[in-house]
Design an enzyme around this catalytic site. Structure first.
Site, PDB file in Angstrom:
ATOM      1  N   ASP A 108       0.852  -1.183   0.000  1.00 59.04           N
ATOM      2  CA  ASP A 108       0.000   0.000   0.000  1.00 59.04           C
ATOM      3  C   ASP A 108       0.894   1.242   0.000  1.00 59.04           C
ATOM      4  OD1 ASP A 108      -2.344   1.659   0.427  1.00 59.04           O
ATOM      5  OD2 ASP A 108      -1.741   1.764   2.534  1.00 59.04           O
TER       6      ASP A 108
ATOM      7  N   ASP B 248      -0.308   5.083   1.017  1.00 64.27           N
ATOM      8  CA  ASP B 248      -0.582   5.996   2.144  1.00 64.27           C
ATOM      9  C   ASP B 248      -0.622   5.240   3.465  1.00 64.27           C
ATOM     10  OD1 ASP B 248      -1.569   8.813   0.907  1.00 64.27           O
ATOM     11  OD2 ASP B 248      -2.217   7.180  -0.382  1.00 64.27           O
TER      12      ASP B 248
ATOM     13  N   ASP C 195      -1.887  -0.801   5.884  1.00 67.31           N
ATOM     14  CA  ASP C 195      -2.198  -0.237   7.195  1.00 67.31           C
ATOM     15  C   ASP C 195      -3.684  -0.042   7.453  1.00 67.31           C
ATOM     16  OD1 ASP C 195      -2.355   2.018   5.292  1.00 67.31           O
ATOM     17  OD2 ASP C 195      -2.613   3.219   7.102  1.00 67.31           O
TER      18      ASP C 195
END
Length: 252
Positions: free
Chosen positions: A18, A20, A192
């Site tokens: 990922d 961000d 996250d």
């Protein structure tokens, strides 16, 4: 879930990351988020060591994502709806949803600190600059979802998205694992946020591993504290891959 560090990467792995909150720290302005110094070279090195089986998979639109990560990686935008292989320029984005979907989101974006992002068929209300607007943004997203069939609402960290049901990082990972150079490798999914949980689940269903970055519940079996810790771990993995496989135990 476990809080231990993930195992060492092998040359037969496929890496899905990922952006961000994973490769780059989250900030109040999504447009201002960039890779820290040295991270692009680190990702390029991993792509070379893993036979180009490295992908950044993001909810950002592909053109946006491609401007933030190296062109030598696979770039997967809009939760899997857009894909660019290494070296390829992003194509035109898919069309946005109809105005009936956008109308309640535009109304919510009139609140100070709330920002509407349209990334093809995926739309997002960001409220990092106005945390108290979260409930209003979620209500607007539910109204938008109800406007046309086959849309889902995806809450995240200070963001809520409305997207086609087919837009899933888990589906995207499973699809990529049927293609070269990913096929036959062990998938390693690292993220996250809530959307990354789908990718982790897909990786683990295929015999791979999931790695959660940061705090919060997760189905992942491994955890790294924050993006800085992830980048340090990736740097250690690249050094180990370049050094070659570990020596065989004595007696083998």
């Amino acid at each position: 879930m476990s809080g231990k560090d993930p195992p060492r990467l092998a040359r037969g792995d496929a890496l899905f990351l990922d952006f961000d909150g994973t490769l780059a720290e989250i900030g109040p302005d999504p447009d201002a988020i960039t890779l820290p110094a040295g991270a692009a070279a680190l990702l390029d090195g991993l792509a070379a060591a893993l036979g180009e089986a490295v992908a950044v998979i993001s909810g950002r639109g592909l053109a946006d994502l491609a401007g933030r990560v190296p062109a030598g990686l696979w770039r997967i935008g809009a939760h899997g709806l857009e894909v660019a292989p290494p070296g390829a320029a992003p194509g035109p984005p898919p069309p946005p949803p109809p105005e009936a979907v956008l109308r309640p989101l535009r109304e919510a974006a009139r609140r100070p600190g709330v920002r509407l992002e349209i990334k093809g068929p995926v739309v997002a209300l960001h409220y990092r600059a106005a945390p108290s607007a979260g409930a209003a943004c979620l209500a607007a997203a539910e109204a938008a979802r109800a406007a046309v069939p086959d849309l889902v609402v995806q809450p995240g960290k200070m963001v809520v998205e409305v997207k086609p049901a087919a837009a899933s990082k888990g589906r995207a990972l499973a699809r990529m694992m049927r293609m070269a150079p990913f096929a036959g490798r062990r998938p390693v999914a690292i993220g996250d946020d809530a959307t990354d949980e789908d990718a982790m689940a897909a990786a683990m269903a295929l015999g791979g591993i999931g790695v959660k970055v940061g705090e919060g519940p997760s189905r992942a079996g491994f955890r790294l504290a924050d993006p800085a810790r992830l980048r340090a771990w990736l740097a250690a993995q690249l050094a180990a891959l370049r050094a070659g496989p570990p020596p065989a135990p004595a007696g083998d």
